[in-house]
Design a protein around this motif. Sequence first.
Motif, PDB file in Angstrom:
ATOM      1  N   ASP A   1      -0.231  -4.886 -11.116  1.00  0.00           N
ATOM      2  CA  ASP A   1      -0.101  -5.209  -9.829  1.00  0.00           C
ATOM      3  C   ASP A   1      -0.984  -3.832  -9.065  1.00  0.00           C
ATOM      4  N   ILE A   2      -0.662  -2.696  -9.370  1.00  0.00           N
ATOM      5  CA  ILE A   2      -1.146  -1.529  -8.778  1.00  0.00           C
ATOM      6  C   ILE A   2      -2.915  -1.821  -8.894  1.00  0.00           C
ATOM      7  N   ALA A   3      -3.360  -2.014  -9.927  1.00  0.00           N
ATOM      8  CA  ALA A   3      -4.739  -2.176 -10.199  1.00  0.00           C
ATOM      9  C   ALA A   3      -5.273  -3.297  -9.223  1.00  0.00           C
ATOM     10  N   GLU A   4      -4.492  -4.231  -9.251  1.00  0.00           N
ATOM     11  CA  GLU A   4      -5.010  -5.452  -8.346  1.00  0.00           C
ATOM     12  C   GLU A   4      -4.845  -5.203  -6.856  1.00  0.00           C
ATOM     13  N   LYS A   5      -3.835  -4.413  -6.479  1.00  0.00           N
ATOM     14  CA  LYS A   5      -3.360  -4.348  -5.041  1.00  0.00           C
ATOM     15  C   LYS A   5      -4.692  -3.378  -4.481  1.00  0.00           C
ATOM     16  N   TYR A   6      -5.208  -2.213  -5.561  1.00  0.00           N
ATOM     17  CA  TYR A   6      -6.257  -1.166  -4.924  1.00  0.00           C
ATOM     18  C   TYR A   6      -7.488  -1.761  -5.313  1.00  0.00           C
ATOM     19  N   GLN A   7      -7.616  -2.913  -5.880  1.00  0.00           N
ATOM     20  CA  GLN A   7      -8.774  -3.681  -6.248  1.00  0.00           C
ATOM     21  C   GLN A   7      -9.738  -2.721  -7.140  1.00  0.00           C
ATOM     22  N   PHE A   8      -9.285  -2.489  -8.202  1.00  0.00           N
ATOM     23  CA  PHE A   8     -10.268  -1.684  -9.126  1.00  0.00           C
ATOM     24  C   PHE A   8     -10.208  -2.194 -10.564  1.00  0.00           C
TER      25      PHE A   8
ATOM     26  N   ALA B   1      -3.135   5.621 -11.452  1.00  0.00           N
ATOM     27  CA  ALA B   1      -2.495   6.163 -10.328  1.00  0.00           C
ATOM     28  C   ALA B   1      -3.923   6.942  -9.779  1.00  0.00           C
ATOM     29  N   LEU B   2      -4.899   7.574 -10.659  1.00  0.00           N
ATOM     30  CA  LEU B   2      -6.044   8.344 -10.488  1.00  0.00           C
ATOM     31  C   LEU B   2      -7.015   6.897  -9.536  1.00  0.00           C
ATOM     32  N   GLY B   3      -6.939   6.063 -10.209  1.00  0.00           N
ATOM     33  CA  GLY B   3      -7.728   4.872  -9.644  1.00  0.00           C
ATOM     34  C   GLY B   3      -7.333   4.442  -8.242  1.00  0.00           C
ATOM     35  N   ALA B   4      -6.279   4.442  -8.137  1.00  0.00           N
ATOM     36  CA  ALA B   4      -5.575   4.011  -6.814  1.00  0.00           C
ATOM     37  C   ALA B   4      -5.892   4.949  -5.808  1.00  0.00           C
ATOM     38  N   ARG B   5      -5.703   6.205  -6.015  1.00  0.00           N
ATOM     39  CA  ARG B   5      -5.868   7.348  -5.025  1.00  0.00           C
ATOM     40  C   ARG B   5      -7.335   7.657  -4.682  1.00  0.00           C
TER      41      ARG B   5
ATOM     42  N   GLU C   1      -7.879   5.083  -2.271  1.00  0.00           N
ATOM     43  CA  GLU C   1      -7.416   5.464  -1.037  1.00  0.00           C
ATOM     44  C   GLU C   1      -8.196   6.491  -0.358  1.00  0.00           C
ATOM     45  N   GLU C   2      -8.812   7.344  -1.094  1.00  0.00           N
ATOM     46  CA  GLU C   2      -9.807   8.163  -0.436  1.00  0.00           C
ATOM     47  C   GLU C   2     -11.261   7.624   0.087  1.00  0.00           C
TER      48      GLU C   2
END
Length: 631
Positions: A103-110, A34-38, A41-42
């Motif tokens: 999938d979240i890690a892939e979606k936000y590319q980290f 969650a932190l990586g995705a956010r 996003e920032e």
Amino acid sequence: MAPPDIIRVVNGMSEDAYTYYPILIVGAGESAIALGARLKEEGFDQFRLFERQAGIGGTWWINRYPGVACDVPAAFYSFSFSLNYGWTSLYPEGAEIYKYLEDIAEKYQFVDKIQVNTDVSELRWLEDEQLWEATLTHMVPGTGDLSRKAMNQRIEEHGRESVYLRQEIVRARIVCSCAGGLVEPNAWPSSIPGRDSFEGPVFHSARWDHAVDFHDKNVVVIGTGCSAAQFVPRLTKEPYNAKSVTQVMRSPPWVVPKPEPPGGKEMYEKWSPTLFSNVPGIAKLFRFLCFANGEKDWFTIFQDNSWNHKTRKNLELQMVDHMKRMVPEKYHEILTPDYAIGCKRRIFDNQWFLSLNDPKIELTTKPITKVSPDSITIGPGRTYPNMEDTNSKVPTDEETIPADVIVLGNGFEVTTWLHPLRIRGKGGKYMQDVWDERGGPQAYLGLAMDGFPNLFIVFGPNTATGHSSVILASENMVEYNIKLIKKILHGDAKTIEVKKESEMAWTKIVQERNKGSVFNNGCVNWYQRDGWNATAYPYSQIDFTFRCMFPKWSDWDMQYTRKRLMKKRARQVSGIILLLAVIVGSYALRRQGSGVFSGLQSLNHLLRRYVKQGLFGALGLVNGAITRLPD
């Protein structure tokens, strides 16, 4: 000019070379993801996640026992910023939850920023450099999935190189600990003698041994927690086909039937993905309803007041009645808890009680008194009801039971927060020592300790709940972390540290509130140890959400950068100029006295003259100078 705040190698050709990370994240479980995705996003991608285990997902990577699943509706077990519309059921199994996190890690590319098989073993604050120095231990692939006890045993038998490859020292401006709570399993109970004499396999459910053949085997399960309630019903069925299962229980849990999906299981699984994907807002509405239902439990069960006492009693009667309808009469007494509902974590389940009707499954509260090569001895005595209860009909005689496999379902080391990570802050003090001095593990809102600047925690002490989704709590803490991180990365602050008096005042409130809560109501639970509750959040998640949305900045010490100080002075100057303009305009309005309209014209003229020409012109020069300042 300060170097750009990017991942880089410092002093590359010298012996003291190191890699610098603007943000170092400990762990790669759901909080870290969650932190990586956010962060992405920032608009910031200069971070790295280090994970001890061989894959991402935390508890959903390591827990692979039969039947592992979410006991919270999946719509509420997903991030608000990236809802999953395609859950295959209301309570999906572990593999599906793991896939969602992947999938979240892939979606936000980290994905490329996650380094597995790497243990962050120590953190040390460098006061002069105002950086964290981290010791990374690179591990033999897969050995990070072992429990600490299994690691130490492997080292004793095969040498240190069988687990650890090498160490690396890196530095970071900000460290975020996302170490989970349900990862390190409890060891073999010290009260049970003869462990070494047993000749069959022994393992914890969180380290399930899929190589073990259960077919026609006598299985002993120690524990009746949430995990055991999920895997015990599976063991006598295909593909395991155990000959018998003896489940040893210390005391009964409160078992609450899982709510059925809207419209029934078949209809929900068939139509919910389509509805959630195509009807705007319905997925968010359903998620909110799940949240509201959990909060209802907080206000009716978990507090210490006369109304909660009444609602708890009514609910307890309903749950006992439910139990008696579901299980054989011989279990009615041992499955009737003698403590308030909510004191221990409730089990939400529709299978375990049913499985107790299986003649191959036996539940007992007789303690294990001896372990032999191919059997266990239970009794004499019982752990529940109390032996002093002379009216009890629960047997206490000694009995020897054949055993081929022993499975531990006795929980996790939840109260050893951040263990075994060693964190040394300002003045060389270790966080564990500070906790020992102050009574136990603690942190301001579960996310920061004084004396440890630029170290932020997700899912720290006193952030767990007994009524809501851990995803919501984690996401709230991630949002608070983002607010703190942005102040540093945007050049406003060099260091951020919670004030000692704020941390201690918060901890005092937490401990006092928890002592008067349902968690301290007649049971032994994993929320507390020796009277110190380091686990439970003492308020509702509505309360926690607002505390994270609107930080109390007066509780924090910030060492501002020159750039930030200049901005602060510029705002002060603008405020003074604006105030003077208002005062002069008001004076002119009073002197004119010929009408409000002419006075307002005068005020408008003065504001235009002094503010537009003076304020904005001056701020333009100041901001131009600020942009050329080093941090």
